[in-house]
Design a protein around this motif. Structure first.
Motif, PDB file in Angstrom:
ATOM      1  N   ALA A  49       0.842  -1.196   0.000  1.00  0.00           N
ATOM      2  CA  ALA A  49       0.000   0.000   0.000  1.00  0.00           C
ATOM      3  C   ALA A  49       0.875   1.242   0.000  1.00  0.00           C
ATOM      4  CB  ALA A  49      -0.932   0.020   1.214  1.00  0.00           C
ATOM      5  N   VAL A  50       0.299   2.322  -0.525  1.00  0.00           N
ATOM      6  CA  VAL A  50       0.979   3.617  -0.503  1.00  0.00           C
ATOM      7  C   VAL A  50      -0.013   4.649   0.001  1.00  0.00           C
ATOM      8  CG1 VAL A  50       0.485   3.987  -2.979  1.00  0.00           C
ATOM      9  CG2 VAL A  50       2.276   5.316  -1.838  1.00  0.00           C
ATOM     10  N   ARG A  51       0.417   5.417   0.968  1.00  0.00           N
ATOM     11  CA  ARG A  51      -0.458   6.388   1.613  1.00  0.00           C
ATOM     12  C   ARG A  51      -0.712   7.580   0.700  1.00  0.00           C
ATOM     13  NH1 ARG A  51       0.635   9.744   6.784  1.00  0.00           N
ATOM     14  NH2 ARG A  51      -1.471  10.028   7.590  1.00  0.00           N
ATOM     15  N   TRP A  52      -1.856   8.221   0.918  1.00  0.00           N
ATOM     16  CA  TRP A  52      -2.248   9.335   0.058  1.00  0.00           C
ATOM     17  C   TRP A  52      -1.336  10.545   0.218  1.00  0.00           C
ATOM     18  CZ3 TRP A  52      -4.406  14.166   1.723  1.00  0.00           C
ATOM     19  CH2 TRP A  52      -4.523  14.303   3.117  1.00  0.00           C
ATOM     20  N   ILE A  53      -0.727  10.697   1.396  1.00  0.00           N
ATOM     21  CA  ILE A  53       0.131  11.852   1.643  1.00  0.00           C
ATOM     22  C   ILE A  53       1.398  11.366   2.331  1.00  0.00           C
ATOM     23  CG2 ILE A  53      -0.838  12.370   3.930  1.00  0.00           C
ATOM     24  CD1 ILE A  53      -0.659  15.358   3.126  1.00  0.00           C
ATOM     25  N   GLY A  54       2.493  11.968   1.971  1.00  0.00           N
ATOM     26  CA  GLY A  54       3.757  11.607   2.610  1.00  0.00           C
ATOM     27  C   GLY A  54       4.502  10.476   1.939  1.00  0.00           C
ATOM     28  N   GLY A  55       3.816   9.734   1.092  1.00  0.00           N
ATOM     29  CA  GLY A  55       4.491   8.662   0.377  1.00  0.00           C
ATOM     30  C   GLY A  55       4.813   7.433   1.198  1.00  0.00           C
ATOM     31  N   ASN A  56       4.259   7.318   2.393  1.00  0.00           N
ATOM     32  CA  ASN A  56       4.523   6.116   3.197  1.00  0.00           C
ATOM     33  C   ASN A  56       4.072   4.878   2.451  1.00  0.00           C
ATOM     34  OD1 ASN A  56       3.837   8.537   4.866  1.00  0.00           O
ATOM     35  ND2 ASN A  56       4.683   7.241   6.475  1.00  0.00           N
ATOM     36  N   THR A  57       4.893   3.853   2.527  1.00  0.00           N
ATOM     37  CA  THR A  57       4.553   2.588   1.885  1.00  0.00           C
ATOM     38  C   THR A  57       4.551   1.463   2.913  1.00  0.00           C
ATOM     39  OG1 THR A  57       6.876   2.253   1.298  1.00  0.00           O
ATOM     40  CG2 THR A  57       5.460   3.249  -0.368  1.00  0.00           C
ATOM     41  N   TYR A  58       3.768   0.449   2.603  1.00  0.00           N
ATOM     42  CA  TYR A  58       3.607  -0.696   3.485  1.00  0.00           C
ATOM     43  C   TYR A  58       3.670  -1.949   2.629  1.00  0.00           C
ATOM     44  CZ  TYR A  58       1.590   3.146   6.161  1.00  0.00           C
ATOM     45  OH  TYR A  58       1.384   4.358   6.783  1.00  0.00           O
ATOM     46  N   TYR A  59       4.344  -2.978   3.122  1.00  0.00           N
ATOM     47  CA  TYR A  59       4.512  -4.208   2.363  1.00  0.00           C
ATOM     48  C   TYR A  59       4.280  -5.419   3.240  1.00  0.00           C
ATOM     49  CZ  TYR A  59       6.870  -1.303  -1.118  1.00  0.00           C
ATOM     50  OH  TYR A  59       7.172  -0.340  -2.050  1.00  0.00           O
ATOM     51  N   ALA A  96      -6.908  -1.551  -4.777  1.00  0.00           N
ATOM     52  CA  ALA A  96      -7.977  -1.085  -3.899  1.00  0.00           C
ATOM     53  C   ALA A  96      -7.687   0.344  -3.468  1.00  0.00           C
ATOM     54  CB  ALA A  96      -8.101  -1.995  -2.677  1.00  0.00           C
ATOM     55  N   ALA A  97      -8.748   1.058  -3.106  1.00  0.00           N
ATOM     56  CA  ALA A  97      -8.605   2.460  -2.745  1.00  0.00           C
ATOM     57  C   ALA A  97      -9.370   2.765  -1.472  1.00  0.00           C
ATOM     58  CB  ALA A  97      -9.131   3.345  -3.877  1.00  0.00           C
ATOM     59  N   THR A  98      -8.784   3.624  -0.655  1.00  0.00           N
ATOM     60  CA  THR A  98      -9.445   4.112   0.548  1.00  0.00           C
ATOM     61  C   THR A  98      -9.221   5.613   0.641  1.00  0.00           C
ATOM     62  OG1 THR A  98      -9.499   3.997   2.973  1.00  0.00           O
ATOM     63  CG2 THR A  98      -7.405   3.459   1.924  1.00  0.00           C
ATOM     64  N   TYR A  99     -10.313   6.331   0.926  1.00  0.00           N
ATOM     65  CA  TYR A  99     -10.215   7.788   0.985  1.00  0.00           C
ATOM     66  C   TYR A  99      -9.307   8.192   2.139  1.00  0.00           C
ATOM     67  CZ  TYR A  99     -11.529  12.674   1.376  1.00  0.00           C
ATOM     68  OH  TYR A  99     -11.491  14.034   1.447  1.00  0.00           O
ATOM     69  N   ARG A 100      -8.258   8.851   1.774  1.00  0.00           N
ATOM     70  CA  ARG A 100      -7.201   9.295   2.678  1.00  0.00           C
ATOM     71  C   ARG A 100      -6.492   8.124   3.338  1.00  0.00           C
ATOM     72  NH1 ARG A 100      -8.380  15.360   4.936  1.00  0.00           N
ATOM     73  NH2 ARG A 100      -8.803  16.208   2.874  1.00  0.00           N
ATOM     74  N   GLY A 101      -7.201   7.231   3.922  1.00  0.00           N
ATOM     75  CA  GLY A 101      -6.559   6.086   4.519  1.00  0.00           C
ATOM     76  C   GLY A 101      -6.554   6.142   6.033  1.00  0.00           C
ATOM     77  N   PRO A 102      -6.382   5.002   6.653  1.00  0.00           N
ATOM     78  CA  PRO A 102      -6.433   4.947   8.115  1.00  0.00           C
ATOM     79  C   PRO A 102      -5.258   5.679   8.759  1.00  0.00           C
ATOM     80  CG  PRO A 102      -5.757   2.840   7.210  1.00  0.00           C
ATOM     81  CD  PRO A 102      -6.139   3.689   6.044  1.00  0.00           C
ATOM     82  N   ILE A 103      -5.481   6.106   9.980  1.00  0.00           N
ATOM     83  CA  ILE A 103      -4.424   6.789  10.726  1.00  0.00           C
ATOM     84  C   ILE A 103      -3.368   5.790  11.181  1.00  0.00           C
ATOM     85  CG2 ILE A 103      -3.923   8.073  12.832  1.00  0.00           C
ATOM     86  CD1 ILE A 103      -6.694   9.331  12.571  1.00  0.00           C
ATOM     87  N   SER A 104      -3.825   4.626  11.573  1.00  0.00           N
ATOM     88  CA  SER A 104      -2.904   3.600  12.043  1.00  0.00           C
ATOM     89  C   SER A 104      -2.291   2.858  10.870  1.00  0.00           C
ATOM     90  CB  SER A 104      -3.640   2.610  12.951  1.00  0.00           C
ATOM     91  OG  SER A 104      -2.812   1.519  13.263  1.00  0.00           O
ATOM     92  N   GLY A 105      -1.002   2.776  10.853  1.00  0.00           N
ATOM     93  CA  GLY A 105      -0.334   2.082   9.767  1.00  0.00           C
ATOM     94  C   GLY A 105      -0.740   0.629   9.652  1.00  0.00           C
ATOM     95  N   SER A 106      -1.029   0.005  10.758  1.00  0.00           N
ATOM     96  CA  SER A 106      -1.368  -1.418  10.749  1.00  0.00           C
ATOM     97  C   SER A 106      -2.681  -1.683  10.013  1.00  0.00           C
ATOM     98  CB  SER A 106      -1.444  -1.961  12.174  1.00  0.00           C
ATOM     99  OG  SER A 106      -2.457  -1.290  12.906  1.00  0.00           O
ATOM    100  N   ASP A 107      -3.544  -0.704   9.956  1.00  0.00           N
ATOM    101  CA  ASP A 107      -4.834  -0.892   9.293  1.00  0.00           C
ATOM    102  C   ASP A 107      -4.698  -0.988   7.779  1.00  0.00           C
ATOM    103  OD1 ASP A 107      -6.760   1.144  11.614  1.00  0.00           O
ATOM    104  OD2 ASP A 107      -6.231  -0.981  11.641  1.00  0.00           O
ATOM    105  N   TYR A 108      -3.613  -0.518   7.220  1.00  0.00           N
ATOM    106  CA  TYR A 108      -3.413  -0.637   5.774  1.00  0.00           C
ATOM    107  C   TYR A 108      -3.329  -2.091   5.341  1.00  0.00           C
ATOM    108  CZ  TYR A 108      -2.695   4.332   5.119  1.00  0.00           C
ATOM    109  OH  TYR A 108      -2.876   5.687   5.054  1.00  0.00           O
ATOM    110  N   TYR A 109      -2.983  -2.983   6.257  1.00  0.00           N
ATOM    111  CA  TYR A 109      -2.760  -4.376   5.932  1.00  0.00           C
ATOM    112  C   TYR A 109      -4.051  -5.190   5.904  1.00  0.00           C
ATOM    113  CZ  TYR A 109       2.152  -3.366   6.906  1.00  0.00           C
ATOM    114  OH  TYR A 109       3.428  -2.846   6.883  1.00  0.00           O
ATOM    115  N   THR A 110      -5.149  -4.559   6.242  1.00  0.00           N
ATOM    116  CA  THR A 110      -6.423  -5.281   6.256  1.00  0.00           C
ATOM    117  C   THR A 110      -7.328  -4.762   5.145  1.00  0.00           C
ATOM    118  OG1 THR A 110      -7.622  -3.738   7.701  1.00  0.00           O
ATOM    119  CG2 THR A 110      -6.197  -5.369   8.759  1.00  0.00           C
ATOM    120  N   GLU A 111      -8.340  -5.519   4.794  1.00  0.00           N
ATOM    121  CA  GLU A 111      -9.278  -5.104   3.755  1.00  0.00           C
ATOM    122  C   GLU A 111     -10.248  -4.038   4.235  1.00  0.00           C
ATOM    123  OE1 GLU A 111     -11.274  -8.144   1.595  1.00  0.00           O
ATOM    124  OE2 GLU A 111      -9.526  -9.455   1.471  1.00  0.00           O
ATOM    125  N   ARG A 112     -10.429  -3.961   5.510  1.00  0.00           N
ATOM    126  CA  ARG A 112     -11.488  -3.134   6.085  1.00  0.00           C
ATOM    127  C   ARG A 112     -11.526  -1.690   5.609  1.00  0.00           C
ATOM    128  NH1 ARG A 112     -10.361  -4.416  10.791  1.00  0.00           N
ATOM    129  NH2 ARG A 112      -9.053  -2.626  11.317  1.00  0.00           N
TER     130      ARG A 112
END
Length: 127
Positions: A49-59, A96-112
């Motif tokens: 995943a890649v965050r909408w701002i800041g370019g944070n990535t998660y693998y 998949a897309a999520t508006y702005r995205g969760p605040i917690s980085g760990s939430d990027y790893y779930t479908e929710r």
């Protein structure tokens, strides 16, 4: 909102592939984007995943050393470069897309958090 994934196909083990996802109907720069995959007979799982701002990535650990996710806000595109492919990477890959995205980085790893999903593109890695 539409997400159109492409770039799948047949590739030999050890090879590389770049998947693309074209997004439309949304203000792309405000959406975090992700790739998931579903292998035959298995549940869908998070890949990157890649965050909408800041370019944070998660693998996911399984792909972290072999994969790069990137986005081009000017083109409304998200990409995933996959290297050193293995037969176990064989799957249908979904963006998949999520508006702005969760605040917690760990939430990027779930479908929710993800509101919209593309139709998937299939990657088959032959040994």
């Amino acid at each position: 909102v539409q997400l159109q994934a492409s770039g799948g196909g047949l590739v030999q083990a050890g090879g590389s592939r770049r998947l693309s996802c074209a997004a439309s109907g949304l203000t792309f720069r405000s959406w975090s984007m992700a790739w998931f995959r579903q292998a035959p007979g298995k549940e869908r799982e998070f890949v990157a995943a890649v965050r909408w701002i800041g370019g944070n990535t998660y693998y996911a650990d399984a792909v972290k050393a072999r994969s790069t996710i990137s986005r081009d806000n000017a083109k409304n595109m998200v990409y995933r470069q996959m290297n050193s492919l293995k037969p176990e990477d064989t799957a249908v890959y979904y963006c998949a897309a999520t508006y702005r995205g969760p605040i917690s980085g760990s939430d990027y790893y779930t479908e929710r958090p993800y509101n919209y999903w593309g139709q998937g593109t299939e990657v088959t890695v032959s040994s």
